[in-house]
Design an enzyme around this catalytic site. Sequence first.
Site, PDB file in Angstrom:
ATOM      1  N   CYS A  84      -5.607   4.786   0.991  1.00 54.19           N
ATOM      2  CA  CYS A  84      -5.446   3.332   0.980  1.00 54.19           C
ATOM      3  C   CYS A  84      -6.737   2.557   1.056  1.00 54.19           C
ATOM      4  O   CYS A  84      -7.044   1.763   0.174  1.00 54.19           O
ATOM      5  CB  CYS A  84      -4.530   2.930   2.121  1.00 54.19           C
ATOM      6  SG  CYS A  84      -2.893   3.587   1.823  1.00 54.19           S
TER       7      CYS A  84
ATOM      8  N   LYS B 199      -1.030  -6.960   2.070  1.00 53.30           N
ATOM      9  CA  LYS B 199      -1.217  -5.516   2.302  1.00 53.30           C
ATOM     10  C   LYS B 199      -2.604  -5.058   1.820  1.00 53.30           C
ATOM     11  O   LYS B 199      -3.346  -4.362   2.524  1.00 53.30           O
ATOM     12  CB  LYS B 199      -0.112  -4.749   1.568  1.00 53.30           C
ATOM     13  CG  LYS B 199      -0.391  -3.297   1.296  1.00 53.30           C
ATOM     14  CD  LYS B 199      -0.298  -2.461   2.540  1.00 53.30           C
ATOM     15  CE  LYS B 199      -0.773  -1.044   2.265  1.00 53.30           C
ATOM     16  NZ  LYS B 199      -0.612  -0.164   3.365  1.00 53.30           N
TER      17      LYS B 199
HETATM   18  N1  SAJ Z   1     -13.576   5.314   9.194  1.00 54.40           N
HETATM   19  C1  SAJ Z   1     -14.929   5.177   9.468  1.00 54.40           C
HETATM   20  N2  SAJ Z   1     -15.318   4.389  10.503  1.00 54.40           N
HETATM   21  C2  SAJ Z   1     -14.415   3.725  11.288  1.00 54.40           C
HETATM   22  C3  SAJ Z   1     -13.044   3.863  11.008  1.00 54.40           C
HETATM   23  C4  SAJ Z   1     -12.652   4.665   9.955  1.00 54.40           C
HETATM   24  O1  SAJ Z   1     -15.790   5.767   8.781  1.00 54.40           O
HETATM   25  O2  SAJ Z   1     -14.847   3.036  12.228  1.00 54.40           O
HETATM   26  C5  SAJ Z   1     -13.109   6.156   8.063  1.00 54.40           C
HETATM   27  C6  SAJ Z   1     -12.125   7.249   8.456  1.00 54.40           C
HETATM   28  O3  SAJ Z   1     -12.770   8.387   8.905  1.00 54.40           O
HETATM   29  C7  SAJ Z   1     -11.378   7.467   7.160  1.00 54.40           C
HETATM   30  C8  SAJ Z   1     -11.304   6.071   6.568  1.00 54.40           C
HETATM   31  O4  SAJ Z   1     -12.357   5.349   7.191  1.00 54.40           O
HETATM   32  O5  SAJ Z   1     -12.081   8.296   6.268  1.00 54.40           O
HETATM   33  C9  SAJ Z   1      -9.989   5.344   6.770  1.00 54.40           C
HETATM   34  O6  SAJ Z   1      -9.391   5.722   7.979  1.00 54.40           O
HETATM   35  P1  SAJ Z   1      -8.525   4.769   8.921  1.00 54.40           P
HETATM   36  O7  SAJ Z   1      -8.162   5.575  10.092  1.00 54.40           O
HETATM   37  O8  SAJ Z   1      -9.276   3.524   9.210  1.00 54.40           O
HETATM   38  O9  SAJ Z   1      -7.298   4.328   8.025  1.00 54.40           O
HETATM   39  P2  SAJ Z   1      -6.144   5.103   7.199  1.00 54.40           P
HETATM   40  O10 SAJ Z   1      -6.568   5.179   5.767  1.00 54.40           O
HETATM   41  O11 SAJ Z   1      -5.758   6.380   7.868  1.00 54.40           O
HETATM   42  O12 SAJ Z   1      -4.920   4.087   7.321  1.00 54.40           O
HETATM   43  C10 SAJ Z   1      -5.052   2.803   6.789  1.00 54.40           C
HETATM   44  C11 SAJ Z   1      -4.621   1.786   7.833  1.00 54.40           C
HETATM   45  N3  SAJ Z   1      -5.019   0.458   7.446  1.00 54.40           N
HETATM   46  C12 SAJ Z   1      -5.756  -0.326   8.248  1.00 54.40           C
HETATM   47  O13 SAJ Z   1      -6.193   0.033   9.317  1.00 54.40           O
HETATM   48  C13 SAJ Z   1      -6.019  -1.704   7.731  1.00 54.40           C
HETATM   49  C14 SAJ Z   1      -3.126   1.837   8.022  1.00 54.40           C
HETATM   50  O14 SAJ Z   1      -2.703   0.825   8.882  1.00 54.40           O
HETATM   51  C15 SAJ Z   1      -2.429   1.679   6.672  1.00 54.40           C
HETATM   52  O15 SAJ Z   1      -1.055   1.814   6.805  1.00 54.40           O
HETATM   53  C16 SAJ Z   1      -2.901   2.746   5.732  1.00 54.40           C
HETATM   54  O16 SAJ Z   1      -4.326   2.659   5.610  1.00 54.40           O
HETATM   55  C17 SAJ Z   1      -2.224   2.511   4.405  1.00 54.40           C
HETATM   56  O17 SAJ Z   1      -1.388   3.324   4.031  1.00 54.40           O
HETATM   57  O18 SAJ Z   1      -2.475   1.480   3.801  1.00 54.40           O
END
Ligand code: SAJ
Length: 401
Positions: free
Chosen positions: A251, A197
């Site tokens: 996360c 995880k």
């Molecule tokens: N972000 C960027 N660039 C990108 C993608 C995201 O700057 O290309 C930023 C987003 O704006 C945000 C952060 O990163 O601030 C994280 O966003 P996210 O959409 O990538 O992820 P979370 O935090 O909403 O959800 C994550 C997910 N984990 C993965 O993709 C590995 C989700 O599957 C998990 O369940 C969740 O964390 C968790 O609870 O662990």
Amino acid sequence: MINVIGLGYIGLPTALMLAVSGNTVVGTDKNENVVNSLKNNRLTFQEKGLNELFSRAVENGIQFTEEYMEADVYIISVPTPYDKVSKKVDTGYIEAAVHSVLKVCREDSVIVVESTISPGVIDKNIRPIVNEAGKAVKLAHAPERIIPGAMLYELEHNSRTIGADDRETGEKLKEIYGSFCKGEIVLTDIRSAEMSKVVENTFRDINIAFANELAKICRSDDLDVYEIIRIANKHPRVNILSPGPGVGGHCISVDPWFLVGDYPGLANIILAARKINDSMPEFVLERIREIMELRGINDISRVGLYGITYKENVDDVRESPTLQLLECMKKHLASPLLCYDPMVKESIVERQVFSLDEFLEKTDFVVIMVGHNEIIEYSDKLKDKIVLDTRRCLPGDAYHL
Ligand code: SAJ
């Protein structure tokens, strides 16, 4: 009967899904307001499809209470805050929940921890509590993987991991989770489930950091990072993510620290990635200053941040880049920028307004921190503004990272 403990972002959708899939479910939360709200058919946060799922679960007899129940399976999804200084996860809420469960559970009950934890927490912090109580309950870790904004779809379609004390417990849980989860359910041991995880979120953090580092490199040498990424991604085995104003959420910006803390000297890329992502709000501030100079803007009070949440179209503000940026200004004794977010209805930052029109009236220079659908839909309202689009979510001319 399944007793879901903790009815937040993860616990509530999970409890509802289980209830509409033929399981008898009781949802428990120690927060009286949450329980009362749910009993009165009022949801405590927004998520696509949640209202409809809630109604169906209520029809199927889901109950909400502050009490812990005698159950076959307990699913614990309480918050696991982390200490910003020590970067260690605080397992206090899980431990309290396990203590309470042990008072009411049977010997053949199973306790599943869904909350995000650092690897080793179940053996180090939870098992001793169970052993002390002298009950022969089995433990498991079934970390969630759902992404806010598409939680219900992902609950149903993502594959998931169940780490359990033994095969029989794993199989029993597989059947329960399989009642709503159409994805593959992988059975493993608890330590591997904990580690995988955290590794998943760390993978994403590192990849976002790469995009952010490229943005800084390209800016320093007058190259368009988006053009570079667009071209590089044509390669069949390259998939660079998007740069942005930082990484938020509970996360991705938190879990990698567990590995840094537990494996000092070994977790090197992981630490570097964390530092790069944490430096992005400061980089945005530098870009704001540069653009102000370039355009001859002197009045900082007419600069506004659009978006407070950690990403688009959710109402979650945990660890958000905007909050990090405001924190950074505070450190430099600067007065905070004006903020607006259509998803955030309560006042959570100093200078916050609650309508797009009021926000635009009060600003000449708009910094897009989050690409909510609202601003994409009304992007024509920005035509007379100076815009720094840190997400590159708008069409037309704007400044970028
Ligand atoms: N972000 C960027 N660039 C990108 C993608 C995201 O700057 O290309 C930023 C987003 O704006 C945000 C952060 O990163 O601030 C994280 O966003 P996210 O959409 O990538 O992820 P979370 O935090 O909403 O959800 C994550 C997910 N984990 C993965 O993709 C590995 C989700 O599957 C998990 O369940 C969740 O964390 C968790 O609870 O662990």
